[in-house]
Design an enzyme around this catalytic site. Structure first.
Site, PDB file in Angstrom:
ATOM      1  N   GLU A 166       0.811  -1.229   0.000  1.00  0.00           N
ATOM      2  CA  GLU A 166       0.000   0.000   0.000  1.00  0.00           C
ATOM      3  C   GLU A 166       0.842   1.277   0.000  1.00  0.00           C
ATOM      4  O   GLU A 166       0.855   2.054   0.974  1.00  0.00           O
ATOM      5  CB  GLU A 166      -0.986  -0.050   1.165  1.00  0.00           C
ATOM      6  CG  GLU A 166      -1.895  -1.260   1.082  1.00  0.00           C
ATOM      7  CD  GLU A 166      -2.982  -1.296   2.143  1.00  0.00           C
ATOM      8  OE1 GLU A 166      -3.027  -0.395   2.993  1.00  0.00           O
ATOM      9  OE2 GLU A 166      -3.782  -2.244   2.114  1.00  0.00           O
ATOM     10  N   GLU A 355      -5.066  -8.660  -0.219  1.00  0.00           N
ATOM     11  CA  GLU A 355      -5.845  -8.378   0.993  1.00  0.00           C
ATOM     12  C   GLU A 355      -7.307  -8.142   0.637  1.00  0.00           C
ATOM     13  O   GLU A 355      -7.594  -7.404  -0.303  1.00  0.00           O
ATOM     14  CB  GLU A 355      -5.346  -7.140   1.744  1.00  0.00           C
ATOM     15  CG  GLU A 355      -4.053  -7.308   2.469  1.00  0.00           C
ATOM     16  CD  GLU A 355      -3.662  -6.068   3.253  1.00  0.00           C
ATOM     17  OE1 GLU A 355      -4.560  -5.309   3.686  1.00  0.00           O
ATOM     18  OE2 GLU A 355      -2.454  -5.832   3.407  1.00  0.00           O
TER      19      GLU A 355
HETATM   20  O1  LIG Z   1      -7.274  -1.908   7.453  1.00  0.00           O
HETATM   21  C1  LIG Z   1      -7.163  -3.270   7.245  1.00  0.00           C
HETATM   22  C2  LIG Z   1      -5.825  -3.562   6.583  1.00  0.00           C
HETATM   23  N1  LIG Z   1      -5.705  -2.781   5.365  1.00  0.00           N
HETATM   24  N2  LIG Z   1      -4.504  -2.951   4.640  1.00  0.00           N
HETATM   25  C3  LIG Z   1      -3.279  -2.885   5.436  1.00  0.00           C
HETATM   26  C4  LIG Z   1      -3.379  -3.678   6.737  1.00  0.00           C
HETATM   27  O2  LIG Z   1      -2.210  -3.496   7.489  1.00  0.00           O
HETATM   28  C5  LIG Z   1      -4.626  -3.256   7.487  1.00  0.00           C
HETATM   29  O3  LIG Z   1      -4.727  -3.941   8.732  1.00  0.00           O
END
Ligand SMILES: OC[C@H]1NNC[C@@H](O)[C@@H]1O
Length: 450
Positions: A166, A355
């Site tokens: 991300e 994810e």
């Molecule tokens: O908010 C939920 C998830 N989103 N993407 C990155 C992860 O580290 C978060 O926990």
């Protein structure tokens, strides 16, 4: 009811991240990360929560791998704590840190589970932050050195690598919106961070190829999706800026060697631009083997140049749908549309959903069961869209549910639960939720009925 099937070699998995589950923040030589600093700063994380202990996964490799084995996953996506293996970010290696990841990887391989390793899931060594962090070009080569260390150390054991989780969160959530570590609120700095991490990504991929590391490497943007409020050019462009912000801004330089023009022009109109140095874009443009898609929610947006539209002049209007307990709107169709958009724009590359999951804070009930039916419904809705994408010719190769277990949800602390497994943070006892058993069934059959 209809049957939703998946390809024979579909890689079913779950995902976690180092700072969110490991704990042992000051043990066995681990250096401080920016999240230790941030979480230890009063007011930054709800309830003053931090990752000092988290799920104590550092001490529970066998227990957690058993949960994965019982679940039947083919892959396990985890991340490496950079300061656990390089306490100062570069230079002296902490062997105890490497040994922990060898224990984890060896246990996975011994149980027929493929390790899927994220090199960076936000826990930058504080020592590097003290030198400017991702806002400084010096961090680029520090990351390349760290990546090379991990490639050589786990060559042949780990065959799936992700450079960054991300990048939008690393850059804008952390340095423009100030919500995540290190908590800056500076748009130019966020654009600088984006550029530096892209160059670091390119250098790591280049070394991966030069070293002849067997396997595949990619990046995992959290591409948002947005639906236009009205079918007008203004509203459609307001949506393009939403996923341009978090997806195209990173994927265009990697696939096309240039930033998306519509976003560049938008930032330049505001007086900002990336700090490109000659040669950077060629480094960034190293071919990658897959894109990881992290998808949770969508929004409906309309053009609004006022405060409600923010820096992008794109105002979110409620979709009017149900929300999860963290307040995110549930819009499974958005996953299909995002997969379709990504496939069409970047030449139908291999994709993994790295994810996808839901926050529901269901607790333990009589008899020790956790009836998280809403999470089952959320997963089913989104897996239908994943199956639809595959049938539509999109090269979706796997799905990693977020998350194996409840864990430290960043600025929300431990109050928001995404796990298939419940964690009692007082006793650290793990309890499989109903959704764990449902997902286990989906994996074992490779299809489900809904
Ligand atoms: O908010 C939920 C998830 N989103 N993407 C990155 C992860 O580290 C978060 O926990």
């Amino acid at each position: 009811m209809s049957i939703h099937k998946f390809p024979q070699d579909f890689k079913w998995g779950v995902a976690t991240a180092s700072y969110q589950i490991e704990g042992a923040y000051n043990e066995d030589g681990r250096g401080m990360s920016i999240w230790d600093t941030f979480a230890h700063t009063p007011g930054k994380v709800k309830n003053g929560d931090n990752g000092n202990v988290a799920c104590d996964s550092y001490h529970r490799v066998e227990e957690d791998v058993q949960l994965l084995k019982d679940l039947g996953v083919k892959v396990y996506r985890f991340s490496v704590s950079w300061p656990r293996v390089l306490p100062s970010g570069r230079g002296e290696v902490n062997q105890a840190g490497l040994d922990y990841y060898h224990r984890l990887v060896d246990a996975l391989v011994a149980n027929g589970i493929e390790p899927f390793c994220t090199l960076y899931h936000w826990d930058l060594p504080q020592a590097l932050q003290d030198e400017g962090g991702w806002g400084s070009r010096g961090t680029i080569d520090a990351f390349a050195e760290y990546a090379e260390l991990m490639f050589n150390e786990f060559k042949g054991k780990i065959k799936h690598w992700i450079t960054f989780n991300e990048p939008w969160c690393m850059a804008f959530l952390s340095n423009y919106l100030g919500v995540h570590a290190p908590g800056n609120k500076d748009l130019q700095l966020a654009i600088d961070v984006s550029h530096h991490l892209l160059v670091a990504h390119g250098k790591a991929v280049k070394r991966f190829r030069e070293l002849g590391i067997p396997g595949e490497i990619g990046i995992a943007p959290n591409t948002a999706w947005a639906v236009p409020y009205r079918n007008t050019e203004e509203d459609i462009e307001a949506c393009l800026r939403i996923y341009g912000w978090s997806g195209d801004w990173y994927l265009d330089p990697i696939y096309f060697g240039e930033y998306p023009k519509f976003m560049l022009e938008w930032y330049e109109k505001l007086g900002y631009k990336p700090p490109v140095v000659a040669g950077d874009m060629d480094i960034i443009r190293q071919p990658i083997d897959f894109i990881g898609i992290n998808y949770y929610t969508s929004s409906m947006n309309r053009y609004n140049p006022g405060e409600a539209g923010g820096m992008l002049s794109s105002e979110a209007v409620s979709l009017g749908v149900a929300k999860t307990d963290i307040g995110w709107e549930i819009y499974a169709e958005g996953l299909y549309q995002l997969l379709r958009y990504t496939a069409d724009k970047y030449g139908n590359p291999n994709l993994y959903i790295t994810e996808n999951g839901a926050c529901y804070n269901d607790g333990l009930e009589q008899g020790g069961r956790i009836h998280d039916q809403r999470r089952i419904d959320y997963l089913a809705m989104h897996l239908i869209q994943a199956s639809r994408a595959i049938e539509d010719g999109i090269n979706l190769k796997g799905y990693m549910e977020w998350s194996l277990m409840d864990n430290f949800e960043w600025a929300e602390g431990y109050g928001m639960r995404f796990g298939l497994v419940h964690v009692d943070y007082d006793t650290l006892v793990r309890t499989k939720k109903d959704s764990y058993y449902w997902y286990k069934g989906v994996i074992s059959r490779n299809w489900f009925e809904r």
